[in-house]
Design a protein around this motif. Structure first.
Motif, PDB file in Angstrom:
ATOM      1  N   LYS A 191      -2.053   7.508  -0.492  1.00  0.00           N
ATOM      2  CA  LYS A 191      -3.192   7.282  -1.388  1.00  0.00           C
ATOM      3  C   LYS A 191      -4.220   6.335  -0.774  1.00  0.00           C
ATOM      4  CE  LYS A 191      -0.566   7.956  -5.626  1.00  0.00           C
ATOM      5  NZ  LYS A 191      -0.063   7.333  -6.850  1.00  0.00           N
ATOM      6  N   ASP A 192      -3.745   5.370  -0.017  1.00  0.00           N
ATOM      7  CA  ASP A 192      -4.625   4.339   0.552  1.00  0.00           C
ATOM      8  C   ASP A 192      -5.049   4.735   1.964  1.00  0.00           C
ATOM      9  OD1 ASP A 192      -4.390   2.718  -1.766  1.00  0.00           O
ATOM     10  OD2 ASP A 192      -2.437   2.039  -1.055  1.00  0.00           O
ATOM     11  N   ASP A 193      -5.801   5.818   2.026  1.00  0.00           N
ATOM     12  CA  ASP A 193      -6.257   6.398   3.295  1.00  0.00           C
ATOM     13  C   ASP A 193      -7.715   6.801   3.096  1.00  0.00           C
ATOM     14  OD1 ASP A 193      -6.768   7.896   5.585  1.00  0.00           O
ATOM     15  OD2 ASP A 193      -4.932   9.083   5.418  1.00  0.00           O
ATOM     16  N   VAL A 194      -8.609   6.027   3.693  1.00  0.00           N
ATOM     17  CA  VAL A 194     -10.046   6.239   3.501  1.00  0.00           C
ATOM     18  C   VAL A 194     -10.660   6.765   4.794  1.00  0.00           C
ATOM     19  CG1 VAL A 194     -12.243   5.116   2.962  1.00  0.00           C
ATOM     20  CG2 VAL A 194     -10.137   4.360   1.834  1.00  0.00           C
ATOM     21  N   TYR A 249       0.823  -1.206   0.000  1.00  0.00           N
ATOM     22  CA  TYR A 249       0.000   0.000   0.000  1.00  0.00           C
ATOM     23  C   TYR A 249       0.857   1.256   0.000  1.00  0.00           C
ATOM     24  CZ  TYR A 249      -3.654  -3.269   1.365  1.00  0.00           C
ATOM     25  OH  TYR A 249      -4.521  -4.321   1.397  1.00  0.00           O
ATOM     26  N   ASN A 250       0.245   2.351  -0.381  1.00  0.00           N
ATOM     27  CA  ASN A 250       0.837   3.682  -0.301  1.00  0.00           C
ATOM     28  C   ASN A 250      -0.049   4.467   0.655  1.00  0.00           C
ATOM     29  OD1 ASN A 250       1.332   6.443  -0.667  1.00  0.00           O
ATOM     30  ND2 ASN A 250       1.875   6.189  -2.814  1.00  0.00           N
ATOM     31  N   SER A 251       0.449   4.746   1.840  1.00  0.00           N
ATOM     32  CA  SER A 251      -0.395   5.355   2.876  1.00  0.00           C
ATOM     33  C   SER A 251      -0.922   6.734   2.499  1.00  0.00           C
ATOM     34  CB  SER A 251       0.361   5.426   4.204  1.00  0.00           C
ATOM     35  OG  SER A 251       1.511   6.234   4.086  1.00  0.00           O
ATOM     36  N   SER A 274       2.799   0.123   4.209  1.00  0.00           N
ATOM     37  CA  SER A 274       3.650  -0.849   3.533  1.00  0.00           C
ATOM     38  C   SER A 274       4.554  -1.639   4.472  1.00  0.00           C
ATOM     39  CB  SER A 274       4.501  -0.153   2.470  1.00  0.00           C
ATOM     40  OG  SER A 274       5.323   0.836   3.071  1.00  0.00           O
ATOM     41  N   ILE A 301      -6.362   2.902   6.855  1.00  0.00           N
ATOM     42  CA  ILE A 301      -5.115   3.325   6.217  1.00  0.00           C
ATOM     43  C   ILE A 301      -4.293   2.091   5.852  1.00  0.00           C
ATOM     44  CG2 ILE A 301      -3.016   4.710   6.451  1.00  0.00           C
ATOM     45  CD1 ILE A 301      -4.511   6.133   8.836  1.00  0.00           C
ATOM     46  N   GLY A 302      -3.841   2.033   4.606  1.00  0.00           N
ATOM     47  CA  GLY A 302      -2.948   0.975   4.162  1.00  0.00           C
ATOM     48  C   GLY A 302      -1.509   1.416   4.350  1.00  0.00           C
TER      49      GLY A 302
END
Length: 93
Positions: A15-18, A11-13, A31, A28-29
């Protein structure tokens, strides 16, 4: 209460933050564990009260997150029954 769930993988935190519409729940994703510790410390400063971790963290990873947040946030981690190990191995390698 503000609550976050961290998942670890490719993941890229940034971008991968909902953020859920309620704005109290966030996923949050991350790596790796070092990144997760840094993000957990930020969540503490932002007033989050609880962090749940995906199974990839395991007990040792959960302990590192607890240390990174100075024992000030409730931290839990997902686990499974040992009899389902083969299913998890199949799903996650």
């Amino acid at each position: 209460m503000k609550y976050a769930f961290l998942i670890m993988g490719p993941y890229n935190s940034e971008k991968d933050d909902v953020r859920f519409p309620s704005s109290t729940t966030r996923m949050i994703g991350v790596s790796n564990l070092d990144e997760a510790c840094s993000i957990a410390a930020t969540l503490l400063s932002e007033g989050y009260a609880a962090i749940e971790l995906c199974g990839a963290f395991g007990e040792e990873g959960a302990r590192r997150i607890i240390e990174a947040t100075h024992h000030e946030i409730a931290v839990g981690f997902v686990t499974h029954f040992p009899e389902d190990d083969s299913l998890f191995e199949k799903a996650f390698g």
